[in-house]
Design a protein around this motif. Structure first.
Motif, mmCIF file in Angstrom:
data_model
loop_
_atom_site.group_PDB
_atom_site.id
_atom_site.type_symbol
_atom_site.label_atom_id
_atom_site.label_comp_id
_atom_site.label_asym_id
_atom_site.label_seq_id
_atom_site.Cartn_x
_atom_site.Cartn_y
_atom_site.Cartn_z
ATOM 1 N N MET A 1 -48.417 20.801 1.762
ATOM 2 C CA MET A 1 -49.344 21.675 2.587
ATOM 3 C C MET A 1 -50.569 22.011 1.971
ATOM 4 N N SER A 2 -51.793 22.037 2.838
ATOM 5 C CA SER A 2 -53.032 22.321 2.149
ATOM 6 C C SER A 2 -53.016 23.715 1.995
ATOM 7 N N THR A 3 -53.928 24.040 0.804
ATOM 8 C CA THR A 3 -54.182 25.698 0.713
ATOM 9 C C THR A 3 -55.194 26.256 1.951
ATOM 10 N N PRO A 4 -54.900 27.210 2.397
ATOM 11 C CA PRO A 4 -55.765 27.640 3.401
ATOM 12 C C PRO A 4 -57.284 27.897 2.971
ATOM 13 N N ARG A 5 -58.124 27.566 3.679
ATOM 14 C CA ARG A 5 -59.651 27.850 3.480
ATOM 15 C C ARG A 5 -60.176 28.552 4.484
ATOM 16 N N THR A 150 -58.021 32.699 1.066
ATOM 17 C CA THR A 150 -56.843 32.112 1.663
ATOM 18 C C THR A 150 -56.437 32.775 2.989
ATOM 19 N N GLY A 151 -57.007 33.995 3.279
ATOM 20 C CA GLY A 151 -56.438 34.760 4.357
ATOM 21 C C GLY A 151 -57.732 35.410 5.152
ATOM 22 N N ARG A 152 -57.588 35.640 6.263
ATOM 23 C CA ARG A 152 -58.775 36.413 7.125
ATOM 24 C C ARG A 152 -59.094 37.767 6.598
ATOM 25 N N THR A 153 -58.347 38.662 6.266
ATOM 26 C CA THR A 153 -58.955 39.939 5.531
ATOM 27 C C THR A 153 -59.813 39.655 4.461
ATOM 28 N N LEU A 154 -59.370 38.869 3.493
ATOM 29 C CA LEU A 154 -59.892 38.835 2.327
ATOM 30 C C LEU A 154 -61.228 38.054 2.548
ATOM 31 N N ALA A 155 -61.114 37.208 3.455
ATOM 32 C CA ALA A 155 -62.517 36.453 3.662
ATOM 33 C C ALA A 155 -63.505 37.203 4.271
#
Length: 413
Positions: A1-5, A150-155
């Motif tokens: 599985m690809s790491t979320p970007r 890798t996640g919405r809040t962190l971005a």
């Protein structure tokens, strides 16, 4: 599985930049731009240029105060037409970089580049972001800052690190270290009440709660918020991106600096919220069938009431008429001072879903053809001259500062 970007593209000082593009010979020639209410009235600052912010000016500040702090500031109204136009232009550029783009607001866009490594020939994510920035600037004149994680809040939090026109990528595995730099109040979704509850426990930084077990955090703030904070403090962010997610509701609310108990005053505030909600509804090309009023009393008790109209509505008058009846029902069941008032609409539909019969006046219905034409005229004036250029007499006759008092609505941080 690809790491979320996951990326968050945040337009820098968006309302200011739109004002400069709309008026290149006026606002466009100044570094000290204040967008919002009239310089001679007592409106508030919607947004300020970065140069003006160095004088202490910030969104939500009374314009009179902003002028005292920054006397050379150029005051301009919100350029509604340009704001909408540039939103679409920026979105069009971002769509070329990612198969999944979600507009979170008029000046924020989430992108999902997960699994696109081959598409970009292994290009580092930061380099992709730099190209994206330049393409948006070259084709729209809008500067964006980008955060990646890798996640919405962190971005979203990463996008704030190097503003303006910056890029910050949180590397996979570095999420917990990245979060440890922030105060709890910096986390989107941690409002003043939650921050204060944590402060009373001695926790003001993310690093203060990271060592806690879930049971302890749950005893402090309850199960759902504890689960969310527990994982986020460890850099575990599972929020993804939804492409063109259909809207389920639109709402506006205000928290008052002083609790309001006068029913007539509450109805006037309700009208302001109905006007904002109607404008947002029509800006998205939508109509609604259900209107909801939310009331929070001084003791923090919440009450709400909803009503569904026989036909879809879009005008300020129709929304207010239903909302006023709902407010009166709530106050009849329980009188008392209110600290928050909100108006929302749901069961939304676009033009393509609208039955032809709905264009005709329904006997006894909440909305007439005249209401719709008046709403369209109001939107044209607002688009040309800015928010607040044309308002109902009940609002216009009030002290201008009261039209902007409290939290909520369209202020740019």
């Amino acid at each position: 599985m690809s790491t979320p970007r996951i990326l968050l593209a945040d337009c820098d000082s968006y309302f200011v930049r739109c004002a400069m593009l709309a008026d290149p010979e006026g606002a466009g020639r100044s570094h000290l731009v204040l967008v919002g209410g009239s310089a001679t009235g007592r409106g508030v600052v919607t947004s300020a240029s970065y140069a003006a912010r160095k004088f202490g000016v910030h969104a939500g500040m009374p314009m009179a105060t902003a002028i005292r702090l920054c006397p050379r500031g150029v005051v301009v109204p919100v350029p509604g037409e340009m704001v909408n136009r540039k939103h679409k232009e920026v979105r069009a550029v971002l769509d070329e970089f990612s198969p999944v783009v979600e507009a979170a607001s008029v000046d924020e866009f989430y992108l999902d580049l997960t699994g696109t490594e081959l598409l970009y020939h292994g290009e580092p994510l930061e380099e992709t972001c730099r190209r994206m920035q330049q393409a948006v600037m070259d084709r729209t004149g809008i500067s964006i800052s980008i955060g990646g994680a890798t996640g919405r809040t962190l971005a979203k939090m990463a996008a704030s690190v190097n503003k303006p026109f910056g890029v910050h990528i949180v590397p996979p595995g570095g999420e917990a270290a990245f979060m440890s730099r922030f105060a709890l109040s910096d986390i989107p979704g941690v409002g003043p009440a939650l921050a204060e509850a944590l402060r009373r426990r001695g926790a003001t930084q993310v690093s203060d709660i990271a060592p806690l077990d879930l049971a302890t955090l749950t005893s402090w703030v309850g199960d759902s918020r504890a689960q969310w904070l527990y994982h986020l403090a460890r850099g575990e962010d599972f929020g993804g991106v939804a492409p063109r997610r259909p809207q389920k509701s639109i709402s506006h609310e205000r928290t008052f600096p002083i609790d309001i108990s006068d029913p007539e005053e509450l109805e006037t505030r309700l009208m302001m919220l109905a006007v904002e909600t109607g404008a947002s509804l029509r800006a998205d090309g939508l109509r609604a069938r259900t209107v909801t009023v939310r009331l929070r009393y001084a003791d923090f008790t919440d009450r709400s009431a909803s009503r569904t109209a026989p036909d879809a509505i879009e005008s300020d008058r129709a929304i207010f008429t239903i909302a006023r009846e709902l407010l009166r029902e709530l106050l009849a069941k329980r009188a008392g001072a209110a600290r928050l008032l909100g108006v929302g609409v749901s069961k939304l539909m676009g033009d393509e879903e609208r039955e032809p019969a709905l264009f005709a006046d329904t006997p006894g219905g909440p909305e007439t053809a005249r209401d719709r034409k008046l709403a369209e005229a109001t939107d044209r004036v607002t688009g040309k001259y800015g928010k607040g250029a044309l308002v109902p007499a009940r609002i216009a006759h009030r002290d201008p500062k009261d039209r902007h008092r409290g939290r909520g609505g369209s202020v740019e941080e």
